[in-house]
Design a protein around this motif. Structure first.
Motif, PDB file in Angstrom:
ATOM      1  N   PHE A  93      -7.700  -0.375 -12.118  1.00 58.79           N
ATOM      2  CA  PHE A  93      -7.620   1.033 -11.752  1.00 58.79           C
ATOM      3  C   PHE A  93      -6.649   1.757 -12.683  1.00 58.79           C
ATOM      4  CE2 PHE A  93      -4.724  -1.250  -8.898  1.00 58.79           C
ATOM      5  CZ  PHE A  93      -3.525  -0.578  -9.083  1.00 58.79           C
ATOM      6  N   SER A 111      -4.544  10.325  -8.046  1.00 58.84           N
ATOM      7  CA  SER A 111      -5.980  10.032  -8.199  1.00 58.84           C
ATOM      8  C   SER A 111      -6.140   8.895  -9.199  1.00 58.84           C
ATOM      9  CB  SER A 111      -6.742  11.270  -8.673  1.00 58.84           C
ATOM     10  OG  SER A 111      -6.262  11.714  -9.918  1.00 58.84           O
ATOM     11  N   TYR A 112      -7.261   8.182  -9.120  1.00 59.16           N
ATOM     12  CA  TYR A 112      -7.449   7.029  -9.989  1.00 59.16           C
ATOM     13  C   TYR A 112      -8.937   6.732 -10.152  1.00 59.16           C
ATOM     14  CZ  TYR A 112      -7.403   5.035  -5.270  1.00 59.16           C
ATOM     15  OH  TYR A 112      -7.626   4.789  -3.939  1.00 59.16           O
ATOM     16  N   LEU A 114     -11.744   3.463 -10.974  1.00 57.89           N
ATOM     17  CA  LEU A 114     -11.865   2.029 -10.734  1.00 57.89           C
ATOM     18  C   LEU A 114     -13.082   1.452 -11.446  1.00 57.89           C
ATOM     19  CD1 LEU A 114     -11.370   2.569  -6.968  1.00 57.89           C
ATOM     20  CD2 LEU A 114      -9.931   0.918  -8.148  1.00 57.89           C
ATOM     21  N   GLY A 134     -15.809   3.304  -9.216  1.00 61.55           N
ATOM     22  CA  GLY A 134     -15.341   4.196  -8.168  1.00 61.55           C
ATOM     23  C   GLY A 134     -14.320   5.208  -8.635  1.00 61.55           C
ATOM     24  N   GLY A 136     -11.013   7.415  -6.711  1.00 63.14           N
ATOM     25  CA  GLY A 136     -10.233   7.434  -5.495  1.00 63.14           C
ATOM     26  C   GLY A 136      -9.038   8.361  -5.596  1.00 63.14           C
ATOM     27  N   ASP A 138      -5.111   9.146  -3.218  1.00 63.19           N
ATOM     28  CA  ASP A 138      -4.297   8.873  -2.036  1.00 63.19           C
ATOM     29  C   ASP A 138      -3.212   9.929  -1.882  1.00 63.19           C
ATOM     30  OD1 ASP A 138      -2.165   8.093  -3.731  1.00 63.19           O
ATOM     31  OD2 ASP A 138      -2.785   5.997  -3.671  1.00 63.19           O
ATOM     32  N   TYR A 148      -5.748   7.021   1.905  1.00 60.14           N
ATOM     33  CA  TYR A 148      -6.592   7.076   0.706  1.00 60.14           C
ATOM     34  C   TYR A 148      -8.047   7.364   1.062  1.00 60.14           C
ATOM     35  CZ  TYR A 148      -8.604   2.426   1.602  1.00 60.14           C
ATOM     36  OH  TYR A 148      -9.282   1.358   2.133  1.00 60.14           O
ATOM     37  N   GLU A 150     -12.027   7.043  -1.116  1.00 58.40           N
ATOM     38  CA  GLU A 150     -12.718   6.599  -2.325  1.00 58.40           C
ATOM     39  C   GLU A 150     -14.214   6.877  -2.224  1.00 58.40           C
ATOM     40  OE1 GLU A 150      -9.973   2.667  -3.339  1.00 58.40           O
ATOM     41  OE2 GLU A 150     -12.163   2.494  -3.268  1.00 58.40           O
ATOM     42  N   SER A 152     -17.355   5.185  -4.182  1.00 59.08           N
ATOM     43  CA  SER A 152     -17.584   4.055  -5.072  1.00 59.08           C
ATOM     44  C   SER A 152     -18.979   3.498  -4.860  1.00 59.08           C
ATOM     45  CB  SER A 152     -16.534   2.966  -4.834  1.00 59.08           C
ATOM     46  OG  SER A 152     -16.581   2.524  -3.486  1.00 59.08           O
ATOM     47  N   LYS A 173     -15.187   5.629   1.436  1.00 58.86           N
ATOM     48  CA  LYS A 173     -14.176   4.807   2.092  1.00 58.86           C
ATOM     49  C   LYS A 173     -12.955   5.634   2.479  1.00 58.86           C
ATOM     50  CE  LYS A 173     -15.433   0.671  -0.543  1.00 58.86           C
ATOM     51  NZ  LYS A 173     -14.917  -0.481  -1.319  1.00 58.86           N
TER      52      LYS A 173
END
Length: 370
Positions: A93, A111-112, A114, A134, A136, A138, A148, A150, A152, A173
């Protein structure tokens, strides 16, 4: 099977050699999370819906990037079957905003992106490698806790779960994250690459490869199946401990029945043993870098049947100066059994590609990790 067992044994030995104090450091800047998901199954001839749960352990390796391992169980119902789909996958990530703008300790939103690979099992007991993509984000709600979300998708290869083409499992998620050591985005370490444009290298290598599968009579028969392999890649040294690279390799592979062309596109995460065991040292003359990778593999006589694979290996390098390195790379790529078109029935993960190459690395950008 002996080769695969040797790789597993050597990776466990690395943790034993690290020592108690440094082993505890392995859990610094890490986290645990649990969440729920709503999911949609998209196959070549059916669509289904369902939901499930996730359990995740992750660790920030850099100010803006890290790795995580996730277990997921999703109950799905579609035209072919209903039941529990089980996944275990490892993901890289990256916090893109922090990578570009730098760390802001007061920022409670993150934010990130994946990307990962893992194993999938369907209700039909079909097992295969799968991909993961994905996005995501948090939000910090207390000293140690974050919420968080996501978006994905799991990506299944062709032929998984009786699909003629690739199938997908998009998921939404939501969950909670507990930060271990309360420092998931630490200040930049002394031996961390200073910016995105620093510490890049490219590699060229030549060597030999051997297709392995159940039923080869003897060692001499394996030697007869050796074929040449060519590789090139590009990578970045992220810290004095961690590096990442993208690699393309291929040419020919041989079984007892045929000779065929193939290509393999792979991404690796590499651990520099010298930096791991001696954290206060910078560049060293000799380096040993065990690594794990995820790849896409395809035979050129069936390009629509791309397969997902996992790889593990060791790179032994001699680095006389900061710009140049000569290395030997020993690797095993574990592939789905249908890659080998042989008459002998194969078990789920009995087919693989063993390679040994000699190569050259050149650091073409500014070097900030000395």
């Amino acid at each position: 099977m002996r080769i695969k067992g040797l790789f597993v044994l050597m990776f466990f030995a690395l943790f034993y050699l690290q020592g108690r104090a440094q082993f505890q450091n392995t859990f610094h800047n890490s986290y645990l999370s649990m969440g729920v998901a709503g999911s949609c199954y998209v196959g070549s001839s059916q669509v289904g819906y369902g939901g499930g749960v996730d359990l995740t352990f992750g660790k920030w390796l850099l100010t803006s990037a890290g790795i995580r391992a996730q277990l997921s169980a999703q109950y799905l119902s579609h035209a072919t079957t209903s039941g529990l789909y089980c996944y275990g996958h490892a993901d890289l990530f990256v916090d893109l905003l922090t990578s570009l703008k730098g760390r802001n300790p007061s920022n409670i939103f993150r934010s990130y992106m994946l990307v990962g690979i893992g194993l999938a099992r369907s209700p039909l007991a079909d097992r295969d490698f799968c991909g993961f993509l994905g996005l995501g984000a948090d939000f910090k709600i207390s000293k140690d806790w974050r919420l968080y979300a996501e978006l994905s998708s799991m990506i299944h290869p062709s032929d998984f779960d009786d699909n003629t083409k690739s199938s997908f499992l998009p998921m939404a998620k939501f969950g909670a994250t507990f930060d271990i050591d309360n420092n998931p985005t630490r200040s930049r370490s002394r031996y961390e690459s200073k910016n995105v444009s620093s510490d890049w290298f490219f590699q060229l290598a030549l060597g030999v490869a051997s297709l392995n599968y159940k039923g080869i009579p003897s060692f001499s028969d394996r030697m007869k199946m050796l074929t040449p392999i060519f590789e090139f890649g590009i990578g970045k040294r992220m810290t004095n401990v961690w590096s990442a690279r993208l690699n393309a390799s291929g040419l020919y592979a041989r079984s007892e029945e045929e000779l065929f062309s193939y290509y393999n596109l792979r991404g690796d995460i590499m651990l520099n043993m010298a930096g791991w065991l001696l954290p206060d040292r910078g560049m060293t003359l000799f380096e040993c870098r065990p690594y794990l990778g995820a790849s896409v593999l395809s035979r050129l006589d069936s390009q629509s049947k791309f397969l997902m694979c996992v790889a593990g290996g060791f790179l032994f390098g001699v680095r006389p100066n900061e710009k140049n390195e000569i290395y030997m790379d020993a690797r095993y790529v574990l592939v789905p059994s249908r890659f080998a078109h042989v008459n002998i029935p194969q078990s789920t993960f009995s087919v693989g590609m063993a390679t040994l190459t000699i190569g050259y690395s050149y650091y073409f950008s500014n070097i900030s990790i000395k």
